[in-house]
Design an enzyme around this catalytic site. Structure first.
Site, short mmCIF file in Angstrom:
data_model
loop_
_atom_site.label_atom_id
_atom_site.label_comp_id
_atom_site.label_asym_id
_atom_site.label_seq_id
_atom_site.Cartn_x
_atom_site.Cartn_y
_atom_site.Cartn_z
N TYR A 1 0.28 -1.08 -0.12
CA TYR A 1 0.44 0.10 -0.22
C TYR A 1 1.03 1.25 0.23
O TYR A 1 0.13 2.28 -0.29
CB TYR A 1 -1.14 0.24 1.26
CG TYR A 1 -1.80 -0.43 1.22
CD1 TYR A 1 -2.09 -2.05 0.70
CD2 TYR A 1 -3.47 -0.20 1.37
CE1 TYR A 1 -3.33 -2.95 0.21
CE2 TYR A 1 -4.47 -0.70 0.71
CZ TYR A 1 -4.62 -2.83 0.63
OH TYR A 1 -5.23 -2.97 0.66
N LYS B 1 3.61 -15.12 4.10
CA LYS B 1 4.34 -15.64 3.11
C LYS B 1 5.39 -15.81 3.11
O LYS B 1 6.00 -15.38 1.98
CB LYS B 1 3.70 -15.82 1.61
CG LYS B 1 3.68 -16.35 0.57
CD LYS B 1 2.26 -17.78 0.52
CE LYS B 1 2.74 -18.62 -0.20
NZ LYS B 1 1.75 -19.53 -0.95
N ASP C 1 -1.91 -18.65 2.98
CA ASP C 1 -3.31 -19.63 1.92
C ASP C 1 -3.56 -21.07 3.07
O ASP C 1 -4.94 -20.59 3.06
CB ASP C 1 -2.70 -20.06 0.57
CG ASP C 1 -0.70 -20.98 1.40
OD1 ASP C 1 -0.40 -20.14 2.20
OD2 ASP C 1 -0.84 -21.13 0.49
N ASP D 1 -6.04 -7.13 5.04
CA ASP D 1 -6.67 -6.33 4.21
C ASP D 1 -8.38 -7.61 3.67
O ASP D 1 -8.63 -8.04 3.41
CB ASP D 1 -6.96 -5.80 2.44
CG ASP D 1 -7.41 -5.43 1.87
OD1 ASP D 1 -8.20 -4.67 2.43
OD2 ASP D 1 -7.56 -5.38 1.12
N ASP E 1 -11.34 -9.34 4.84
CA ASP E 1 -12.84 -9.53 4.56
C ASP E 1 -12.97 -10.92 4.38
O ASP E 1 -14.73 -11.83 4.95
CB ASP E 1 -13.14 -9.33 2.67
CG ASP E 1 -13.24 -8.26 2.65
OD1 ASP E 1 -13.08 -7.09 3.45
OD2 ASP E 1 -13.78 -7.67 1.25
C1 IPM Z 1 -10.43 -1.31 3.31
C2 IPM Z 1 -10.77 -0.75 1.92
C3 IPM Z 1 -9.49 -0.33 1.86
C4 IPM Z 1 -8.05 -1.27 1.63
C5 IPM Z 1 -9.74 0.03 0.54
C6 IPM Z 1 -11.19 0.79 -0.09
C7 IPM Z 1 -8.40 1.56 1.07
O1 IPM Z 1 -11.12 -2.66 1.35
O2 IPM Z 1 -10.16 -0.77 4.24
O3 IPM Z 1 -10.41 -3.04 3.73
O4 IPM Z 1 -7.80 -1.75 0.95
O5 IPM Z 1 -7.73 -0.99 2.86
MN MN Z 2 -10.61 -4.09 1.72
#
Ligand code: IPM
Ligand code: MN
Length: 371
Positions: A157, A207, A239, A263, A267
């Site tokens: 990032y 990794k 993984d 990130d 999710d």
């Molecule tokens: C998150 C989002 C952000 C990230 C994006 C929107 C920049 O996906 O906060 O998880 O990748 O960190």
């Molecule tokens: Mn995200």
């Protein structure tokens, strides 16, 4: 003084200076899409618990995001950033509208805030709550309660890289992952201290078998820091970590990982615990050289914006992380308990029903005999 088990911040305590109410300055940055809807509910809940716990929020507001950019051309003006630095915390909804090209708001607003305010920890708890099946549906509540500590200012990032020979068949695009000793160490130290206050178990996710340079740095630092902080360190390749998060999440308590892995796996953690609507996050500056930013993990969800259908739980729980960071642990615990109580009675179908149910629960907590 009490320390919250998720953020580990020191509590302000119920009895401050007698009769004197604590005030925290919080900038509300609602943003786009469902951002304003969900953060309105979070605000109402925070004000409700503040009344009970002897503090008030001095809310400031700030118009940034996709709509603001389309109307003004501004993403994050320096003067606005300077103003934001005066807050104790920032509560952000979501930013993004379909007409804004990718990267403008992500890099120009969200990542710029993370970098400029030195928000080097992204704290992302994944906790299965009563009445929420989660994506797998077979887990016991006690087996799915982990916290991802995502490094938030470096890695892929950081913005290092570029494009050469654009438009030719030799066009070459590079993205470099930056990992500094100091940057990794401060993040791992935060995670290890958090683990010490929870189960004493810390897992490094990376990794190292392929990303041998960065992996070696992370592994050496994690080994040193875990020993210094007295926590037990385990390691999982990213993984395999995805597989175990689904199959055997009880092996995880505090996970520390780099920016992009964090990130992605957060999710997955959200999917396992009810979906993005339930997932909170705190972008923390643990050194408190500036305000931390709290936001639900979900985005602006333009498809459901304005319909009153957004789930505000992620925003409310993010506000809870904010209150812990501000030292208001008892109030944060009330928000958490209110979300659980609402869910136990059956998840509301609309934002308005969520708000009513949450405020109802918080009202009951404040009755004599309430906990
Ligand atoms: C998150 C989002 C952000 C990230 C994006 C929107 C920049 O996906 O906060 O998880 O990748 O960190
Ligand atoms: Mn995200």
């Amino acid at each position: 003084m009490a320390a919250d088990s998720t953020t580990g911040q020191v509590s302000a305590g119920e009895a401050d200076v007698a009769g004197k109410q604590r005030t925290h300055v919080v900038t509300h940055l609602p943003g786009d899409g469902v951002g304003p809807e969900v953060t309105e509910v979070a605000r109402a809940c925070v004000d409700a618990v503040g009344g009970r716990h002897g503090f008030a929020i001095d809310w400031r507001s700030c118009a940034l995001g996709g709509q603001h950019y389309l109307a003004t051309g501004e993403v994050l003006p320096d003067a606005v950033l300077a103003e934001l630095r005066h807050s104790d915390a920032i509560l952000l909804g979501a930013v993004g509208t379909p007409d804004v090209p990718p990267g403008v708001l992500e890099r120009g607003l969200l990542l710029r805030l993370r970098f400029e305010l030195d928000l080097y920890v992204n704290l992302r708890p994944s906790k299965l709550r009563p009445g929420v099946g989660g994506a797998v549906g077979k887990h016991r509540l006690e087996d799915l309660d982990f916290v991802i500590v995502r490094e938030n200012t470096e890695g892929l990032y950081a913005g290092a890289g570029g494009t050469v020979h654009r438009g030719t068949e030799f066009e070459t695009a590079t993205e470099e992952s930056l990992n500094t000793w100091a940057g990794v160490q401060r993040c791992v130290r935060y995670a290890a201290r958090l683990a010490a206050r929870r189960s004493g178990r810390l897992t490094l996710v990376h990794k190292t078998n392929v990303l041998t340079h960065a992996g070696d740095l992370w592994h050496r630092i994690a080994t040193e820091v875990a020993a210094a902080e007295g926590v037990q360190l385990s390691y999982a390749h990213v993984d395999a970590a995805c597989l175990w998060m689904v199959d055997d999440p009880g092996r995880f308590d505090v996970i520390v990982t780099d920016n992009l892995f964090g990130d992605i796996i957060s999710d997955l953690g959200a999917a396992l615990t009810g979906g993005l609507g339930y997932a909170p996050s705190g972008n923390l500056n643990p050194d408190r050289t500036g305000p931390s930013v709290f936001e639900p993990v979900h985005g602006s969800a333009p498809d459901i914006a304005g319909k009153g259908l957004a789930n505000p739980a992620g925003a409310v729980l993010s506000a809870g992380l904010m209150l812990s960071h501000l030292g208001e642990d008892a109030a944060a615990a009330d928000l958490d308990a209110a979300v659980d109580a609402v869910l136990a009675a059956g998840a509301p179908a609309s934002t308005g029903e969520w708000e009513k149910a949450l405020l109802g629960q918080l009202g009951q907590l404040s009755q004599p005999g309430g906990t």
